[in-house]
Design a protein around this motif. Structure first.
Motif, short mmCIF file in Angstrom:
data_model
loop_
_atom_site.label_atom_id
_atom_site.label_comp_id
_atom_site.label_asym_id
_atom_site.label_seq_id
_atom_site.Cartn_x
_atom_site.Cartn_y
_atom_site.Cartn_z
N UNK A 18 0.85 -1.20 0.00
CA UNK A 18 0.00 0.00 0.00
C UNK A 18 0.88 1.25 0.00
N UNK A 19 0.49 2.22 -0.80
CA UNK A 19 1.09 3.56 -0.79
C UNK A 19 -0.05 4.52 -0.47
N UNK A 20 -0.09 5.02 0.76
CA UNK A 20 -1.25 5.79 1.22
C UNK A 20 -0.86 7.21 1.57
N UNK A 21 -1.70 8.14 1.17
CA UNK A 21 -1.48 9.56 1.47
C UNK A 21 -2.75 10.12 2.09
N UNK A 22 -2.62 10.62 3.32
CA UNK A 22 -3.76 11.21 4.01
C UNK A 22 -3.25 12.23 5.01
N UNK A 23 -4.12 13.19 5.35
CA UNK A 23 -3.73 14.24 6.27
C UNK A 23 -3.41 13.69 7.65
N UNK A 24 -2.56 14.41 8.37
CA UNK A 24 -2.28 14.08 9.75
C UNK A 24 -3.55 14.18 10.58
N UNK A 25 -3.70 13.29 11.54
CA UNK A 25 -4.85 13.35 12.43
C UNK A 25 -6.09 12.66 11.91
N UNK A 26 -5.96 11.86 10.85
CA UNK A 26 -7.14 11.20 10.28
C UNK A 26 -7.18 9.71 10.58
N UNK A 27 -6.29 9.23 11.45
CA UNK A 27 -6.31 7.82 11.83
C UNK A 27 -5.32 6.96 11.07
N UNK A 28 -4.25 7.58 10.53
CA UNK A 28 -3.26 6.81 9.77
C UNK A 28 -2.60 5.73 10.61
N UNK A 29 -2.27 6.05 11.86
CA UNK A 29 -1.53 5.08 12.69
C UNK A 29 -2.31 3.78 12.84
N UNK A 30 -3.58 3.89 13.20
CA UNK A 30 -4.40 2.68 13.36
C UNK A 30 -4.61 1.98 12.02
N UNK B 187 10.99 22.34 13.97
CA UNK B 187 10.30 21.31 13.20
C UNK B 187 10.56 19.89 13.68
N UNK B 188 11.33 19.74 14.74
CA UNK B 188 11.43 18.44 15.42
C UNK B 188 10.04 17.90 15.74
N UNK B 189 9.11 18.78 16.04
CA UNK B 189 7.82 18.41 16.62
C UNK B 189 6.72 18.24 15.58
N UNK B 190 7.06 18.30 14.28
CA UNK B 190 5.98 18.35 13.29
C UNK B 190 5.46 16.99 12.89
N UNK B 191 6.19 15.92 13.13
CA UNK B 191 5.84 14.66 12.47
C UNK B 191 5.18 13.67 13.40
N UNK B 192 3.89 13.47 13.17
CA UNK B 192 3.21 12.36 13.79
C UNK B 192 2.91 12.49 15.27
N UNK C 170 2.53 21.79 5.70
CA UNK C 170 1.45 20.83 5.88
C UNK C 170 1.62 20.04 7.17
N UNK C 171 2.83 19.64 7.48
CA UNK C 171 3.06 18.87 8.71
C UNK C 171 2.86 19.74 9.95
N UNK C 172 3.22 21.01 9.85
CA UNK C 172 2.99 21.91 11.01
C UNK C 172 1.50 22.07 11.28
N UNK C 173 0.75 22.45 10.26
CA UNK C 173 -0.67 22.71 10.51
C UNK C 173 -1.40 21.43 10.86
N UNK C 174 -0.83 20.29 10.47
CA UNK C 174 -1.42 19.02 10.84
C UNK C 174 -1.36 18.69 12.31
N UNK C 175 -0.61 19.48 13.08
CA UNK C 175 -0.58 19.26 14.53
C UNK C 175 -1.87 19.72 15.19
#
Length: 388
Positions: free
Chosen positions: A77-89, A309-314, A336-341
């Motif tokens: 799978x190659x998946x692209x979705x915004x942060x905070x939409x349940x990617x981890x699960x 930007x240490x804090x932007x990812x995931x 995009x990663x910043x606003x995704x927080x």
């Protein structure tokens, strides 16, 4: 062999847990525009379903609906979705489902770019798999190699960590990956930068030729095509990135981004001097200090965090609903990663950008690349939109 639950028994678990009804009033379509699937539709193990419902998940989000059934078939799978939409699960659930607890070998690896994200991801896996007797290990750079070696002499089914440390252990013959049938890559765009990609590719060669690869991120650099063509087999493509802007609401907690370590410290000092409380965190701080700040902020001991930007990812802190770019980012991926927080898992969030004259070119380029408009803050805020 695991017995499969029927729909009625799954409903009984949910009623026993007395989960509150989901409040979708303040959620965006990233998590509400679903096909109507239920977790029971995927014929997951009873123990995994129990963990899912106990964690408070009621129905799959769109990224989970798209990814989980495909991952369970063994497809890449190659998946692209915004942060905070349940990617981890979306990747943790199929990884846990496919692990055989009786076979005491490493059967899956989840790769992430930072220690903080490794700890958070392993925590999610442990919560989801709390009834499954799956042995989960976290390993990252900056921690005791001896402790990791000793831990790997005990059963490990799922390994979560950063590429460099796992590769080091694999080269030493301590971390045996010949039976590792699944590789999940979170924040895959970061893992495909020059700092990580050679390490990731070396690591893949320790795994079976028929391993399954799941790649998830909000953005993908140009290098992803070459990597995909080389290592993924006819991957299923998921792209849920049509809507890139985020709406906002009243401040619970805020993250304020600067472009340098020095400016993080200066701004935090100034905020404190004018009478507001804040924490700060950056890449040059000792790891134990960063862990403490992150822990305290996550627990709500302070409402404002200044960082680079240490804090932007995931990093998933659901109380954060406002992001402020004190220094405007230089590229669209960082933006995009910043606003995704803010606005985690579909809740409304607000991103505020402070723009100087020198930022005008970056602003225009980011708008063009993301296909969006970063609007000026209105004189009068619509309370119905921003302050619910």
């Amino acid at each position: 062999m695991q017995s499969q639950p029927n729909a009625s028994s799954s409903q009984d678990w949910k009623s026993e847990l007395r989960l509150p009804p989901a409040d979708t009033r303040y959620k965006t379509e990233d998590v509400t525009a679903t096909k109507g699937n239920e977790f029971e539709d995927y014929f997951l193990k009873r123990e995994l379903l129990m963990g899912i419902f106990e964690k408070g998940f009621e129905k799959p989000s769109p990224i989970q609906e798209e990814s989980i059934p495909i991952a369970l078939t063994g497809s890449d799978i190659l998946a692209r979705a915004k942060n905070g939409t349940g990617k981890t699960a979306a990747f943790c659930i199929p990884v846990l489902e496919k692990i055989d607890q009786v076979n005491n070998v490493i059967q899956a690896v989840i790769l992430v770019p930072t220690r903080e994200l490794a700890l958070q991801t392993s925590h999610v896996c442990k919560e989801l798999g709390k009834h499954m007797n799956i042995q989960i290990m976290v390993t990252t750079g900056g921690t005791s190699l001896k402790d990791d070696i000793m831990r790997l002499h005990q059963p490990v089914h799922l390994l979560v960590g950063t590429p460099g440390r796992i590769l080091d252990l694999a080269k030493r013959g301590i971390c045996k990956l010949k039976d590792c049938a699944m590789l999940a890559m979170d924040e895959a765009d970061k893992l495909l930068t020059p700092d990580f990609q050679p390490t990731v590719e070396q690591l893949i060669h320790f795994m079976p030729a028929d391993r399954q690869i799941l790649m998830f991120s909000a953005t993908y650099p140009a290098t992803v095509k070459e990597f995909k063509d080389r290592y993924l087999r006819n991957p299923y493509i998921v792209n849920l990135m049509d809507e890139l802007t985020l709406k906002g609401l009243q401040i619970n907690q805020s993250i304020i981004f600067c472009n340098s370590v020095n400016r993080v410290e200066l701004l935090a000092k100034k905020i404190t001097e004018i009478g507001y409380s804040c924490f700060y965190i950056h890449a040059k701080m000792p790891q134990n200090h960063r862990n403490r700040v992150f822990h305290d902020f996550r627990n709500g001991e302070c409402r404002n965090l200044v960082c680079n930007d240490l804090f932007t990812r995931g990093i998933d802190i659901q109380a954060v609903n406002v992001v402020i770019n004190f220094d405007f980012p230089k590229n669209s991926d960082t933006y995009l990663h910043r606003v995704g927080r803010s606005g985690r898992f579909g809740h409304l969030g607000l991103a505020v950008n402070l723009i100087t004259y020198e930022d005008r070119f970056n602003l225009y380029r980011i708008e063009q690349e993301l296909g969006t408009e970063i609007k000026q803050i209105p004189t009068v805020i619509d309370q119905k939109i921003y302050c619910r």
